[in-house]
Scaffold this active site. Structure first.
Site, mmCIF file in Angstrom:
data_model
loop_
_atom_site.group_PDB
_atom_site.id
_atom_site.type_symbol
_atom_site.label_atom_id
_atom_site.label_comp_id
_atom_site.label_asym_id
_atom_site.label_seq_id
_atom_site.Cartn_x
_atom_site.Cartn_y
_atom_site.Cartn_z
ATOM 1 N N ALA A 21 0.800 -1.219 0.000
ATOM 2 C CA ALA A 21 0.000 0.000 0.000
ATOM 3 C C ALA A 21 0.831 1.267 0.000
ATOM 4 O O ALA A 21 0.423 2.294 -0.554
ATOM 5 C CB ALA A 21 -0.937 -0.008 1.208
ATOM 6 N N PRO A 30 -5.312 6.033 0.460
ATOM 7 C CA PRO A 30 -5.027 5.665 1.852
ATOM 8 C C PRO A 30 -4.762 4.182 1.997
ATOM 9 O O PRO A 30 -5.332 3.361 1.272
ATOM 10 C CB PRO A 30 -6.311 6.064 2.596
ATOM 11 C CG PRO A 30 -7.385 5.974 1.561
ATOM 12 C CD PRO A 30 -6.730 6.404 0.265
ATOM 13 N N ASP A 31 -3.835 3.829 2.919
ATOM 14 C CA ASP A 31 -3.624 2.413 3.186
ATOM 15 C C ASP A 31 -4.561 1.981 4.316
ATOM 16 O O ASP A 31 -5.430 2.722 4.744
ATOM 17 C CB ASP A 31 -2.158 2.111 3.514
ATOM 18 C CG ASP A 31 -1.703 2.712 4.834
ATOM 19 O OD1 ASP A 31 -2.556 3.270 5.563
ATOM 20 O OD2 ASP A 31 -0.512 2.621 5.132
ATOM 21 N N PHE A 32 -4.394 0.768 4.816
ATOM 22 C CA PHE A 32 -5.292 0.234 5.831
ATOM 23 C C PHE A 32 -4.785 0.463 7.248
ATOM 24 O O PHE A 32 -5.564 0.622 8.170
ATOM 25 C CB PHE A 32 -5.498 -1.273 5.617
ATOM 26 C CG PHE A 32 -6.588 -1.578 4.628
ATOM 27 C CD1 PHE A 32 -7.815 -2.046 5.042
ATOM 28 C CD2 PHE A 32 -6.381 -1.382 3.281
ATOM 29 C CE1 PHE A 32 -8.815 -2.325 4.137
ATOM 30 C CE2 PHE A 32 -7.371 -1.652 2.365
ATOM 31 C CZ PHE A 32 -8.595 -2.127 2.788
ATOM 32 N N ARG A 33 -3.478 0.484 7.419
ATOM 33 C CA ARG A 33 -2.953 0.382 8.778
ATOM 34 C C ARG A 33 -2.215 1.606 9.299
ATOM 35 O O ARG A 33 -1.819 1.635 10.450
ATOM 36 C CB ARG A 33 -2.039 -0.850 8.880
ATOM 37 C CG ARG A 33 -2.825 -2.133 8.728
ATOM 38 C CD ARG A 33 -1.969 -3.360 8.568
ATOM 39 N NE ARG A 33 -2.816 -4.537 8.519
ATOM 40 C CZ ARG A 33 -3.455 -4.955 7.439
ATOM 41 N NH1 ARG A 33 -3.330 -4.302 6.323
ATOM 42 N NH2 ARG A 33 -4.220 -6.028 7.483
ATOM 43 N N ASN A 101 -1.498 -4.190 -4.186
ATOM 44 C CA ASN A 101 -2.451 -3.125 -4.461
ATOM 45 C C ASN A 101 -3.440 -3.514 -5.557
ATOM 46 O O ASN A 101 -3.139 -4.352 -6.413
ATOM 47 C CB ASN A 101 -1.711 -1.845 -4.843
ATOM 48 C CG ASN A 101 -0.823 -1.345 -3.714
ATOM 49 O OD1 ASN A 101 -1.105 -1.587 -2.548
ATOM 50 N ND2 ASN A 101 0.249 -0.658 -4.053
ATOM 51 N N ASP A 103 -5.193 -0.982 -7.373
ATOM 52 C CA ASP A 103 -5.550 0.275 -8.026
ATOM 53 C C ASP A 103 -5.167 0.368 -9.494
ATOM 54 O O ASP A 103 -5.609 1.278 -10.200
ATOM 55 C CB ASP A 103 -4.936 1.453 -7.267
ATOM 56 C CG ASP A 103 -3.463 1.247 -6.967
ATOM 57 O OD1 ASP A 103 -2.692 0.965 -7.900
ATOM 58 O OD2 ASP A 103 -3.078 1.373 -5.785
ATOM 59 N N HIS A 118 -3.871 -9.315 -4.983
ATOM 60 C CA HIS A 118 -5.202 -9.093 -4.416
ATOM 61 C C HIS A 118 -6.216 -8.628 -5.451
ATOM 62 O O HIS A 118 -7.281 -8.133 -5.102
ATOM 63 C CB HIS A 118 -5.119 -8.093 -3.262
ATOM 64 C CG HIS A 118 -4.308 -8.597 -2.107
ATOM 65 N ND1 HIS A 118 -3.593 -7.779 -1.258
ATOM 66 C CD2 HIS A 118 -4.092 -9.858 -1.666
ATOM 67 C CE1 HIS A 118 -2.974 -8.507 -0.350
ATOM 68 N NE2 HIS A 118 -3.260 -9.779 -0.582
ATOM 69 N N CYS A 129 -22.722 -16.045 -14.344
ATOM 70 C CA CYS A 129 -22.336 -16.440 -15.708
ATOM 71 C C CYS A 129 -20.903 -16.057 -16.058
ATOM 72 O O CYS A 129 -20.427 -16.382 -17.146
ATOM 73 C CB CYS A 129 -23.294 -15.843 -16.729
ATOM 74 S SG CYS A 129 -23.113 -14.046 -16.967
ATOM 75 N N CYS A 146 -25.821 -8.276 -13.405
ATOM 76 C CA CYS A 146 -25.618 -8.691 -14.791
ATOM 77 C C CYS A 146 -26.972 -8.808 -15.499
ATOM 78 O O CYS A 146 -28.023 -8.883 -14.847
ATOM 79 C CB CYS A 146 -24.889 -10.032 -14.801
ATOM 80 S SG CYS A 146 -24.610 -10.745 -16.438
ATOM 81 N N CYS A 148 -28.045 -11.340 -16.801
ATOM 82 C CA CYS A 148 -28.618 -12.641 -16.453
ATOM 83 C C CYS A 148 -29.248 -12.629 -15.065
ATOM 84 O O CYS A 148 -29.870 -13.613 -14.648
ATOM 85 C CB CYS A 148 -27.545 -13.727 -16.527
ATOM 86 S SG CYS A 148 -26.392 -13.733 -15.118
ATOM 87 N N THR A 186 5.524 -1.724 2.098
ATOM 88 C CA THR A 186 4.685 -2.760 2.703
ATOM 89 C C THR A 186 5.171 -3.089 4.101
ATOM 90 O O THR A 186 6.380 -3.102 4.363
ATOM 91 C CB THR A 186 4.681 -4.046 1.847
ATOM 92 O OG1 THR A 186 3.974 -5.075 2.539
ATOM 93 C CG2 THR A 186 6.086 -4.524 1.538
ATOM 94 N N SER A 187 4.238 -3.351 4.993
ATOM 95 C CA SER A 187 4.570 -3.726 6.370
ATOM 96 C C SER A 187 4.934 -5.196 6.487
ATOM 97 O O SER A 187 5.394 -5.652 7.529
ATOM 98 C CB SER A 187 3.383 -3.424 7.301
ATOM 99 O OG SER A 187 2.260 -4.210 6.935
ATOM 100 N N ASN A 209 11.302 1.415 2.970
ATOM 101 C CA ASN A 209 10.051 1.560 3.701
ATOM 102 C C ASN A 209 10.201 2.648 4.760
ATOM 103 O O ASN A 209 11.266 2.796 5.354
ATOM 104 C CB ASN A 209 9.681 0.236 4.378
ATOM 105 C CG ASN A 209 8.189 0.026 4.476
ATOM 106 O OD1 ASN A 209 7.447 0.278 3.527
ATOM 107 N ND2 ASN A 209 7.729 -0.440 5.616
#
Length: 245
Positions: A21, A30-33, A101, A103, A118, A129, A146, A148, A186-187, A209
């Site tokens: 992230a 924004p990241d998560f942590r 990521n 994005d 991810h 379908c 969809c 369907c 990345t952590s 980092n």
């Protein structure tokens, strides 16, 4: 230290980049942590609950409200790190970008061989379908369905879901064959993605980092600085300013 990084890159011809992230936060995502990340914002449900497979199935309206508000931002652009990695790939030295990521900024910057552990917000498909859809269907419908009648799901790995085995296998292949592995932004706290680092057996393991990671003591070169500044230096040395001690 950035000169040492440049030297290692010059001496290498099979480089792999593994990022998280922090690579995209410099583009405004924004990241998560982090202190300002999604985990530290307030919603009716925690982000890790909203971004779970079971929540998506049981409450797609609330899922998509959060997803469109927090994970889709078409205004963001690649930063210096994305551009530098594309440059390295064009030189033939960088063989793969492995990213956590979703994005699509690496591809926007021009990188071709990108392994998205991810998934990606730019791919979507019907759960019934399997018909593919681009992001427009997500943006224009409160709950996208969809033709369907099936519910459309983004091609992102939610909590409670497994990573794609093919992507994992490819990531292991590239990392195990690399003569240089650069880790950045990345952590290394999310598994199984973080465990991929263990497949590297060379002696050019680089960590870039801002914060500490469980792997810091194992790397051959540790640079505690902005991933964009450091990677940008590789394609434009005059752009780097030595950080204060």
């Amino acid at each position: 230290m950035v000169d040492e990084l440049r030297k290692l890159v010059t001496e290498s011809d099979n480089i792999v980049f593994f990022g998280g992230a922090g690579v995209s936060t410099e583009s405004g995502i924004p990241d998560f942590r982090s202190r300002d990340g999604l985990y530290n914002q307030h919603y009716d449900y925690p982000p890790e609950v909203i971004l779970s497979q079971s929540f998506f199935i049981d409450n797609p309206k609330e899922f998509y409200r959060f997803y469109k508000n927090k994970l889709i931002n078409e205004q963001v652009k690649p930063n210096a790190a994305h551009v530098a990695l594309s440059y390295l790939e064009n030189t033939g030295k960088l063989k793969a970008v492995i990213t956590q990521n979703i994005d699509g900024l690496h591809q926007m910057a021009g990188s071709v061989n990108v392994l998205e552990l991810h998934g990606s917000i730019h791919r979507n498909s019907c759960m019934d379908c399997a018909k593919p859809y681009d992001m427009e269907i997500i943006k224009t419908a409160e709950i996208p369905y969809c033709g369907c009648g099936g519910l459309i799901k983004p091609d992102v790995v939610l909590f409670e879901e497994q990573l794609d085995n093919h992507v994992l296998t490819q990531a292991v292949k590239y990392i195990s064959q690399a003569d240089m592995l650069i880790i950045g932004g990345t952590s290394l706290s999310v598994y199984p993605a973080a465990g991929l680092v263990d497949y590297y057996t060379g002696n050019k393991l680089v960590m870039i980092n801002n914060g500490a990671t469980p792997y810091d003591g194992r790397v051959n070169l540790l640079i505690r600085d902005s991933i964009g500044k450091v990677m940008g230096y590789l394609s434009n040395p005059s752009s780097y300013t030595i950080p204060p001690i």
